[in-house]
Motif scaffolding. Structure first.
Motif, mmCIF file in Angstrom:
data_model
loop_
_atom_site.group_PDB
_atom_site.id
_atom_site.type_symbol
_atom_site.label_atom_id
_atom_site.label_comp_id
_atom_site.label_asym_id
_atom_site.label_seq_id
_atom_site.Cartn_x
_atom_site.Cartn_y
_atom_site.Cartn_z
ATOM 1 N N ALA A 152 6.226 -1.090 2.229
ATOM 2 C CA ALA A 152 7.629 -0.727 2.146
ATOM 3 C C ALA A 152 8.433 -1.854 1.514
ATOM 4 C CB ALA A 152 8.160 -0.397 3.542
ATOM 5 N N GLY A 153 8.030 -3.103 1.776
ATOM 6 C CA GLY A 153 8.769 -4.256 1.287
ATOM 7 C C GLY A 153 8.569 -4.502 -0.195
ATOM 8 N N ASN A 154 7.419 -4.177 -0.700
ATOM 9 C CA ASN A 154 7.115 -4.444 -2.101
ATOM 10 C C ASN A 154 6.372 -3.255 -2.683
ATOM 11 O OD1 ASN A 154 6.375 -5.346 -4.592
ATOM 12 N ND2 ASN A 154 5.318 -7.193 -3.882
ATOM 13 N N PRO A 155 7.061 -2.365 -3.397
ATOM 14 C CA PRO A 155 6.427 -1.147 -3.920
ATOM 15 C C PRO A 155 5.267 -1.444 -4.866
ATOM 16 C CG PRO A 155 8.841 -1.080 -4.176
ATOM 17 C CD PRO A 155 8.486 -2.469 -3.774
ATOM 18 N N ALA A 156 5.215 -2.672 -5.425
ATOM 19 C CA ALA A 156 4.143 -2.998 -6.373
ATOM 20 C C ALA A 156 2.820 -3.258 -5.665
ATOM 21 C CB ALA A 156 4.538 -4.216 -7.189
ATOM 22 N N VAL A 157 2.883 -3.500 -4.343
ATOM 23 C CA VAL A 157 1.663 -3.804 -3.593
ATOM 24 C C VAL A 157 1.102 -2.509 -3.013
ATOM 25 C CG1 VAL A 157 0.713 -5.029 -1.612
ATOM 26 C CG2 VAL A 157 2.480 -6.120 -3.013
ATOM 27 N N ARG A 158 -0.158 -2.244 -3.290
ATOM 28 C CA ARG A 158 -0.797 -1.044 -2.718
ATOM 29 C C ARG A 158 -1.906 -1.464 -1.768
ATOM 30 N NH1 ARG A 158 -5.746 -0.590 -4.711
ATOM 31 N NH2 ARG A 158 -6.236 -1.325 -6.813
ATOM 32 N N LEU A 159 -2.269 -0.554 -0.904
ATOM 33 C CA LEU A 159 -3.363 -0.837 0.027
ATOM 34 C C LEU A 159 -4.681 -0.887 -0.743
ATOM 35 C CD1 LEU A 159 -2.523 1.496 3.054
ATOM 36 C CD2 LEU A 159 -1.988 -0.925 2.781
ATOM 37 N N PRO A 160 -5.581 -1.795 -0.366
ATOM 38 C CA PRO A 160 -6.912 -1.803 -0.983
ATOM 39 C C PRO A 160 -7.616 -0.469 -0.735
ATOM 40 C CG PRO A 160 -6.557 -3.802 0.316
ATOM 41 C CD PRO A 160 -5.427 -2.884 0.627
ATOM 42 N N ARG A 161 -8.249 0.049 -1.765
ATOM 43 C CA ARG A 161 -8.964 1.329 -1.646
ATOM 44 C C ARG A 161 -10.434 1.055 -1.321
ATOM 45 N NH1 ARG A 161 -5.323 3.063 -6.357
ATOM 46 N NH2 ARG A 161 -6.737 1.865 -7.666
ATOM 47 N N ILE A 162 -10.867 1.534 -0.180
ATOM 48 C CA ILE A 162 -12.251 1.309 0.242
ATOM 49 C C ILE A 162 -12.962 2.644 0.409
ATOM 50 C CG2 ILE A 162 -11.545 1.122 2.692
ATOM 51 C CD1 ILE A 162 -13.908 -0.842 3.052
ATOM 52 N N VAL A 163 -14.147 2.740 -0.174
ATOM 53 C CA VAL A 163 -14.987 3.935 -0.028
ATOM 54 C C VAL A 163 -16.142 3.579 0.897
ATOM 55 C CG1 VAL A 163 -16.561 5.516 -1.206
ATOM 56 C CG2 VAL A 163 -14.374 4.916 -2.265
ATOM 57 N N VAL A 164 -16.315 4.380 1.940
ATOM 58 C CA VAL A 164 -17.346 4.151 2.939
ATOM 59 C C VAL A 164 -18.353 5.286 2.837
ATOM 60 C CG1 VAL A 164 -17.767 3.805 5.388
ATOM 61 C CG2 VAL A 164 -15.604 3.071 4.413
ATOM 62 N N ILE A 165 -19.637 4.942 2.713
ATOM 63 C CA ILE A 165 -20.671 5.944 2.434
ATOM 64 C C ILE A 165 -21.744 5.905 3.513
ATOM 65 C CG2 ILE A 165 -22.466 6.647 0.778
ATOM 66 C CD1 ILE A 165 -20.747 5.344 -1.423
ATOM 67 N N GLY A 166 -22.074 7.082 4.065
ATOM 68 C CA GLY A 166 -23.142 7.112 5.060
ATOM 69 C C GLY A 166 -23.104 8.375 5.890
ATOM 70 N N GLY A 167 -23.428 8.208 7.163
ATOM 71 C CA GLY A 167 -23.458 9.340 8.091
ATOM 72 C C GLY A 167 -23.942 8.845 9.435
ATOM 73 N N GLY A 168 -23.881 9.714 10.425
ATOM 74 C CA GLY A 168 -24.392 9.344 11.745
ATOM 75 C C GLY A 168 -23.378 8.587 12.584
ATOM 76 N N THR A 169 -23.832 8.205 13.783
ATOM 77 C CA THR A 169 -22.945 7.592 14.773
ATOM 78 C C THR A 169 -22.407 6.250 14.320
ATOM 79 O OG1 THR A 169 -24.331 8.642 16.446
ATOM 80 C CG2 THR A 169 -22.785 7.004 17.223
ATOM 81 N N GLY A 170 -23.256 5.437 13.686
ATOM 82 C CA GLY A 170 -22.845 4.091 13.284
ATOM 83 C C GLY A 170 -21.639 4.108 12.359
ATOM 84 N N LEU A 171 -21.606 5.056 11.434
ATOM 85 C CA LEU A 171 -20.488 5.163 10.499
ATOM 86 C C LEU A 171 -19.194 5.454 11.251
ATOM 87 C CD1 LEU A 171 -19.573 5.300 7.500
ATOM 88 C CD2 LEU A 171 -20.001 7.754 7.608
ATOM 89 N N SER A 172 -19.258 6.372 12.222
ATOM 90 C CA SER A 172 -18.064 6.746 12.985
ATOM 91 C C SER A 172 -17.538 5.576 13.800
ATOM 92 C CB SER A 172 -18.385 7.930 13.913
ATOM 93 O OG SER A 172 -18.832 9.028 13.167
ATOM 94 N N VAL A 173 -18.445 4.815 14.423
ATOM 95 C CA VAL A 173 -18.033 3.642 15.214
ATOM 96 C C VAL A 173 -17.293 2.651 14.324
ATOM 97 C CG1 VAL A 173 -18.900 1.620 16.471
ATOM 98 C CG2 VAL A 173 -19.842 3.882 16.962
#
Length: 328
Positions: A3-24
């Motif tokens: 909100a303070g700086n419109p030029a700053v965006r959140l880092p985009r992270i892609v998470v790949i997998g499945g199963g319980t470990g991914l959810s945790v």
């Protein structure tokens, strides 16, 4: 977006997998200032997911359900309700309510991916959840004796050593949104999860691993804490990496996050009864493979060993933040 700086965006992270470990892990990551996309395996063919997949011709909903709940911003009771598994009822026993709702959403919207998006809005999911493909995939394994095992749920039960896994159809189309998410990512995170039956089925979908290799993003592998009977018996950390590289044909990761916390003897004994043991960190071999190691005490034990979501997400965020600083 800040909100303070419109030029700053959140880092985009892609998470790949499945199963319980991914959810945790996602439960920890959703508390960080990250733009999360989870790409989830569609090779599951056991239990409720397998039945719905077969009868309704939809991708298996189980892993997607778990990830949606992990990223949801809802009351604990609603999460508990979605995870509720019926224990009786003709045709109903064994099904979880969340799986049935995902099947219903596909009917309501006319498309499985649209159904996942609609349910994501209802659950105020922090991020996006996408199947690796919106087509059905059959996972097969060639064992060391040359035999072929068909079906994700049958592979760990086969009792032999896995030589390789492969998917049919081999030329299945990836979900284009998943490819675009990888293309736009600042960070790509693979694991934790069952190596051969949760992680590799995603990376074997054409274009997904190829796109990961081509993007300018920090690439991180989160290694399992324990070996898995019938899949990774006696595997070291470098064995996990090597299996992935053997399947996709090239190196992929800049960092690997591993547990070096001590596992109490009584917990080790409990897992040993099931044929599992702690994954050994062979540091020299991992370094030789060109991967930097982040090691910490990353386990919690309640009924089962699980990754410490807070500690794990802290390390992941630090790596992503450092990478973003270098890019700016």
């Amino acid at each position: 977006m800040s909100a303070g700086n419109p030029a700053v965006r959140l880092p985009r992270i892609v998470v790949i997998g499945g199963g319980t470990g991914l959810s945790v892990m996602l439960r920890g990551l959703k508390e960080k200032p990250l733009d999360i996309t989870a790409i989830v395996t569609v090779a599951d063919d056991g239990g409720s997911s397998g039945v719905l997949r077969s009868e309704l011709q939809i991708p298996p909903p189980g892993d997607i359900r778990n990830v949606l709940i992990a990223l949801a911003d809802v009351e604990p009771l609603l999460s508990q309700m979605l995870q509720h598994r019926f224990s009786s009822g003709t045709g109903l026993a064994g099904h979880s309510l969340g799986n049935l709702i995902l099947a219903a959403m596909k009917d309501i919207t006319g498309d499985f991916v649209d159904g996942v998006k609609a349910l994501s809005r209802v659950l105020a999911v922090r991020g996006r959840v996408l199947p690796a493909s919106d087509h059905q995939i059959v996972l097969k394994a060639e064992m060391s004796d040359g035999s072929i095992v068909v079906g994700e749920s049958n592979i760990p039960k086969a009792g032999g050593k896995i030589k390789r896994v492969f998917i049919e159809p081999a030329d299945v189309s990836p979900l284009e949104e998943a490819v675009e998410a990888i293309r736009d990512a600042d960070a790509i995170l693979v694991g934790p999860g069952s190596l051969y039956t949760s992680i590799l089925p995603n990376l074997l979908v054409p274009k997904l691993a190829e796109t990961i290799a081509s993007v300018d993003a920090v690439k991180i592998f989160v290694c399992n804490v324990m070996t898995q009977p019938g899949e990774t018996d006696d595997f070291t950390v470098s064995d996990h990496l090597q299996a992935i590289y053997d399947h996709i044909g090239h190196h992929m990761f800049d960092y690997i996050i591993v547990n070096n916390g001590e596992i109490p003897p009584q917990v080790q004994s409990k897992y040993a009864e099931q044929g599992a043991k702690a994954v050994h960190l062979d540091m020299d071999e991992v370094a030789r493979m060109g991967c930097k190691v982040i090691a910490d005490r990353l386990v919690l034990f309640r009924t089962y060993l699980r990754h410490d979501a807070d500690r794990l997400s802290h390390h992941i965020y630090e790596l992503v933040d450092r990478w973003m600083g270098r890019k700016r």
